[in-house]
Write an enzyme that holds these catalytic residues in place. Structure first.
Site, PDB file in Angstrom:
ATOM      1  N   LYS A  93      -0.015   3.135   3.556  1.00 30.12           N
ATOM      2  CA  LYS A  93      -0.797   4.380   3.682  1.00 30.12           C
ATOM      3  C   LYS A  93      -2.168   4.218   3.004  1.00 30.12           C
ATOM      4  O   LYS A  93      -3.199   4.560   3.568  1.00 30.12           O
ATOM      5  CB  LYS A  93      -0.050   5.563   3.054  1.00 30.12           C
ATOM      6  CG  LYS A  93       1.342   5.791   3.614  1.00 30.12           C
ATOM      7  CD  LYS A  93       2.046   6.994   2.978  1.00 30.12           C
ATOM      8  CE  LYS A  93       2.308   6.871   1.491  1.00 30.12           C
ATOM      9  NZ  LYS A  93       3.245   5.773   1.120  1.00 30.12           N
TER      10      LYS A  93
ATOM     11  N   ARG B 236       4.799  15.874   0.200  1.00 31.20           N
ATOM     12  CA  ARG B 236       5.939  14.979   0.030  1.00 31.20           C
ATOM     13  C   ARG B 236       7.251  15.749  -0.017  1.00 31.20           C
ATOM     14  O   ARG B 236       8.309  15.147  -0.145  1.00 31.20           O
ATOM     15  CB  ARG B 236       5.776  14.276  -1.303  1.00 31.20           C
ATOM     16  CG  ARG B 236       5.655  12.772  -1.217  1.00 31.20           C
ATOM     17  CD  ARG B 236       5.364  12.311  -2.613  1.00 31.20           C
ATOM     18  NE  ARG B 236       5.537  10.934  -2.834  1.00 31.20           N
ATOM     19  CZ  ARG B 236       4.549  10.050  -2.877  1.00 31.20           C
ATOM     20  NH1 ARG B 236       3.320  10.428  -2.604  1.00 31.20           N
ATOM     21  NH2 ARG B 236       4.794   8.818  -3.178  1.00 31.20           N
TER      22      ARG B 236
ATOM     23  N   ARG C 236       2.047  -6.589  -4.187  1.00 29.49           N
ATOM     24  CA  ARG C 236       0.838  -5.748  -4.274  1.00 29.49           C
ATOM     25  C   ARG C 236       0.096  -5.969  -5.599  1.00 29.49           C
ATOM     26  O   ARG C 236       0.702  -6.085  -6.661  1.00 29.49           O
ATOM     27  CB  ARG C 236       1.212  -4.268  -4.171  1.00 29.49           C
ATOM     28  CG  ARG C 236       0.002  -3.378  -4.447  1.00 29.49           C
ATOM     29  CD  ARG C 236       0.162  -1.971  -3.980  1.00 29.49           C
ATOM     30  NE  ARG C 236       1.288  -1.285  -4.571  1.00 29.49           N
ATOM     31  CZ  ARG C 236       1.669  -0.075  -4.204  1.00 29.49           C
ATOM     32  NH1 ARG C 236       1.035   0.555  -3.245  1.00 29.49           N
ATOM     33  NH2 ARG C 236       2.691   0.498  -4.778  1.00 29.49           N
TER      34      ARG C 236
ATOM     35  N   ARG D 192       1.117  -2.390 -10.328  1.00 33.37           N
ATOM     36  CA  ARG D 192       1.451  -1.034 -10.752  1.00 33.37           C
ATOM     37  C   ARG D 192       2.781  -1.044 -11.485  1.00 33.37           C
ATOM     38  O   ARG D 192       3.705  -1.736 -11.081  1.00 33.37           O
ATOM     39  CB  ARG D 192       1.540  -0.121  -9.513  1.00 33.37           C
ATOM     40  CG  ARG D 192       0.276   0.652  -9.291  1.00 33.37           C
ATOM     41  CD  ARG D 192       0.239   1.392  -8.004  1.00 33.37           C
ATOM     42  NE  ARG D 192       1.399   2.231  -7.728  1.00 33.37           N
ATOM     43  CZ  ARG D 192       1.524   2.984  -6.636  1.00 33.37           C
ATOM     44  NH1 ARG D 192       0.556   2.981  -5.730  1.00 33.37           N
ATOM     45  NH2 ARG D 192       2.586   3.721  -6.432  1.00 33.37           N
TER      46      ARG D 192
ATOM     47  N   ARG E  38      12.191   5.071  -5.880  1.00 35.10           N
ATOM     48  CA  ARG E  38      11.165   5.717  -5.036  1.00 35.10           C
ATOM     49  C   ARG E  38      11.631   5.789  -3.581  1.00 35.10           C
ATOM     50  O   ARG E  38      11.361   6.768  -2.883  1.00 35.10           O
ATOM     51  CB  ARG E  38       9.836   4.950  -5.139  1.00 35.10           C
ATOM     52  CG  ARG E  38       9.132   5.205  -6.471  1.00 35.10           C
ATOM     53  CD  ARG E  38       8.093   4.149  -6.783  1.00 35.10           C
ATOM     54  NE  ARG E  38       7.031   4.066  -5.828  1.00 35.10           N
ATOM     55  CZ  ARG E  38       6.265   2.995  -5.658  1.00 35.10           C
ATOM     56  NH1 ARG E  38       6.456   1.921  -6.391  1.00 35.10           N
ATOM     57  NH2 ARG E  38       5.313   3.005  -4.750  1.00 35.10           N
TER      58      ARG E  38
HETATM   59  P1  AP5 Z   1      -0.270   0.243   0.197  1.00 35.34           P
HETATM   60  O1  AP5 Z   1      -1.340   0.562   1.183  1.00 35.34           O
HETATM   61  O2  AP5 Z   1      -0.616   0.259  -1.257  1.00 35.34           O
HETATM   62  O3  AP5 Z   1       1.024   1.153   0.477  1.00 35.34           O
HETATM   63  P2  AP5 Z   1       1.258   2.705   0.278  1.00 35.34           P
HETATM   64  O4  AP5 Z   1       1.998   3.219   1.468  1.00 35.34           O
HETATM   65  O5  AP5 Z   1      -0.038   3.399  -0.062  1.00 35.34           O
HETATM   66  O6  AP5 Z   1       2.251   2.639  -0.946  1.00 35.34           O
HETATM   67  P3  AP5 Z   1       2.341   3.418  -2.325  1.00 35.34           P
HETATM   68  O7  AP5 Z   1       3.338   2.649  -3.145  1.00 35.34           O
HETATM   69  O8  AP5 Z   1       0.998   3.650  -2.944  1.00 35.34           O
HETATM   70  O9  AP5 Z   1       2.946   4.748  -1.883  1.00 35.34           O
HETATM   71  P4  AP5 Z   1       3.736   5.732  -2.723  1.00 35.34           P
HETATM   72  O10 AP5 Z   1       3.768   6.864  -1.795  1.00 35.34           O
HETATM   73  O11 AP5 Z   1       5.039   5.284  -3.224  1.00 35.34           O
HETATM   74  O12 AP5 Z   1       2.869   5.852  -4.079  1.00 35.34           O
HETATM   75  P5  AP5 Z   1       1.863   6.978  -4.596  1.00 35.34           P
HETATM   76  O13 AP5 Z   1       0.782   6.300  -5.323  1.00 35.34           O
HETATM   77  O14 AP5 Z   1       1.529   7.932  -3.510  1.00 35.34           O
HETATM   78  O15 AP5 Z   1       0.309  -1.211   0.609  1.00 35.34           O
HETATM   79  C1  AP5 Z   1       1.342  -1.823  -0.120  1.00 35.34           C
HETATM   80  C2  AP5 Z   1       1.093  -3.344  -0.133  1.00 35.34           C
HETATM   81  O16 AP5 Z   1       1.197  -3.861   1.195  1.00 35.34           O
HETATM   82  C3  AP5 Z   1      -0.308  -3.775  -0.616  1.00 35.34           C
HETATM   83  O17 AP5 Z   1      -0.170  -4.967  -1.323  1.00 35.34           O
HETATM   84  C4  AP5 Z   1      -1.115  -3.998   0.664  1.00 35.34           C
HETATM   85  O18 AP5 Z   1      -2.121  -4.971   0.483  1.00 35.34           O
HETATM   86  C5  AP5 Z   1      -0.032  -4.491   1.623  1.00 35.34           C
HETATM   87  N1  AP5 Z   1      -0.237  -4.027   2.994  1.00 35.34           N
HETATM   88  C6  AP5 Z   1      -0.469  -2.753   3.365  1.00 35.34           C
HETATM   89  N2  AP5 Z   1      -0.549  -2.638   4.698  1.00 35.34           N
HETATM   90  C7  AP5 Z   1      -0.356  -3.886   5.186  1.00 35.34           C
HETATM   91  C8  AP5 Z   1      -0.297  -4.427   6.503  1.00 35.34           C
HETATM   92  N3  AP5 Z   1      -0.444  -3.623   7.589  1.00 35.34           N
HETATM   93  N4  AP5 Z   1      -0.058  -5.753   6.646  1.00 35.34           N
HETATM   94  C9  AP5 Z   1       0.131  -6.530   5.566  1.00 35.34           C
HETATM   95  N5  AP5 Z   1       0.101  -6.091   4.280  1.00 35.34           N
HETATM   96  C10 AP5 Z   1      -0.139  -4.772   4.101  1.00 35.34           C
HETATM   97  O19 AP5 Z   1       2.805   7.778  -5.607  1.00 35.34           O
HETATM   98  C11 AP5 Z   1       3.197   7.243  -6.849  1.00 35.34           C
HETATM   99  C12 AP5 Z   1       3.974   8.283  -7.637  1.00 35.34           C
HETATM  100  O20 AP5 Z   1       3.152   9.435  -7.921  1.00 35.34           O
HETATM  101  C13 AP5 Z   1       5.232   8.854  -6.960  1.00 35.34           C
HETATM  102  O21 AP5 Z   1       6.358   8.032  -7.148  1.00 35.34           O
HETATM  103  C14 AP5 Z   1       5.362  10.208  -7.684  1.00 35.34           C
HETATM  104  O22 AP5 Z   1       5.901  10.043  -8.972  1.00 35.34           O
HETATM  105  C15 AP5 Z   1       3.926  10.645  -7.828  1.00 35.34           C
HETATM  106  N6  AP5 Z   1       3.433  11.445  -6.695  1.00 35.34           N
HETATM  107  C16 AP5 Z   1       2.458  11.080  -5.817  1.00 35.34           C
HETATM  108  N7  AP5 Z   1       2.283  12.035  -4.888  1.00 35.34           N
HETATM  109  C17 AP5 Z   1       3.156  13.016  -5.175  1.00 35.34           C
HETATM  110  C18 AP5 Z   1       3.459  14.253  -4.557  1.00 35.34           C
HETATM  111  N8  AP5 Z   1       2.815  14.667  -3.449  1.00 35.34           N
HETATM  112  N9  AP5 Z   1       4.433  15.014  -5.105  1.00 35.34           N
HETATM  113  C19 AP5 Z   1       5.079  14.620  -6.219  1.00 35.34           C
HETATM  114  N10 AP5 Z   1       4.860  13.449  -6.844  1.00 35.34           N
HETATM  115  C20 AP5 Z   1       3.903  12.649  -6.328  1.00 35.34           C
END
Ligand code: AP5
Length: 213
Positions: A13, A88, A127, A160, A171
């Site tokens: 994402k 979410r 990552r 991270r 997660r």
């Molecule tokens: P990346 O693009 O970083 O993946 P992502 O989907 O953004 O993954 P996240 O882990 O950031 O999502 P998340 O939803 O768990 O975390 P968030 O920060 O929102 O890609 C991942 C890897 O793959 C990278 O190395 C990239 O280079 C590689 N890659 C990507 N696309 C590729 C492709 N097409 N081909 C090859 N390689 C690729 O949330 C973290 C925490 O915050 C949560 O656990 C929670 O505690 C809190 N939080 C956040 N939002 C909320 C909410 N709305 N409500 C409550 N708590 C929340």
């Protein structure tokens, strides 16, 4: 242009959000990034959120909804935005729907990042993110030109904390239980478009062009 991105951790994402944010000159609003910034700044919200984020649990809806409401008021979001990782839960989706209706804002694209478990694990274990600007890399798939350093700003690349194996498992569980129901929620309203997120970035580009027509 306004987007909402839904999908499991590691589905890509943030990576796609950064591409579209540059293409359309709209802000990439990641609730994960916002929460990590609050935690780093040791703000009151950061203090309340830190344990949830580190354990891979969802931060309580009320806190996140308020944070997003404030962020969407900022002037850079007036012409468009990409909401990454919000909503979410169904409660967050309902609060967002109400806010958008009140402000008469239309979201054109809600993308569902459909990724397999094997890809998610492979992506999260490799990552690396820039500690300064947040650019996202992968040790094999999307490596930086100089190992350990960001191509854009030269910042140090780090892992991270919540990418440890146990926390990733938590997660994923939380995603299935609390976030996956949003797929039905938005499908019922015929708003969702599926993105085959296992594909490499270069393969995704033409699919995105097609979806965004
Ligand atoms: P990346 O693009 O970083 O993946 P992502 O989907 O953004 O993954 P996240 O882990 O950031 O999502 P998340 O939803 O768990 O975390 P968030 O920060 O929102 O890609 C991942 C890897 O793959 C990278 O190395 C990239 O280079 C590689 N890659 C990507 N696309 C590729 C492709 N097409 N081909 C090859 N390689 C690729 O949330 C973290 C925490 O915050 C949560 O656990 C929670 O505690 C809190 N939080 C956040 N939002 C909320 C909410 N709305 N409500 C409550 N708590 C929340």
């Amino acid at each position: 242009m306004r987007f909402i991105f839904i999908g499991p951790p590691g589905a890509g994402k943030g990576t796609v959000a950064k591409i579209l944010s540059r293409r359309f000159s709209i802000p990439h609003i990641s609730t994960g990034d916002l929460l990590r910034a609050h935690i780093q700044q040791k703000s009151e919200l950061g203090r309340q959120a830190v344990a949830y984020v580190e354990q891979g649990k969802l931060v309580p809806d009320g806190l996140v909804i308020e944070m997003v409401r404030e962020r969407l008021k900022e002037t850079d979001a007036s012409q468009g935005f990409i909401l990454d990782g919000f909503p979410r839960t169904v409660e967050q989706a309902e609060a967002l729907g109400k806010l958008l209706r009140e402000e008469e804002i239309l979201v054109e694209h809600i993308l569902n990042f459909d990724a397999s478990n094997a890809k998610i694990i492979e992506r999260l274990s490799g990552r690396r993110i820039c500690s300064k600007c947040g650019e996202i890399y992968h040790v094999r798939n999307i490596p930086p030109k100089k190992e350990g350093l960001c191509d854009r700003c030269g910042g140090e690349l780090i892992q991270r904390k919540d990418d440890s194996e146990d926390t990733v498992r938590r997660r994923l569980e939380v995603y299935r239980k609390e976030t996956a129901p949003l797929i039905d929620y938005y499908n019922r309203a015929r708003l969702l478009k599926d993105l085959p997120a296992d594909l490499e970035v270069a393969e995704l580009n033409p699919i995105l062009d097609q979806l965004l027509k």
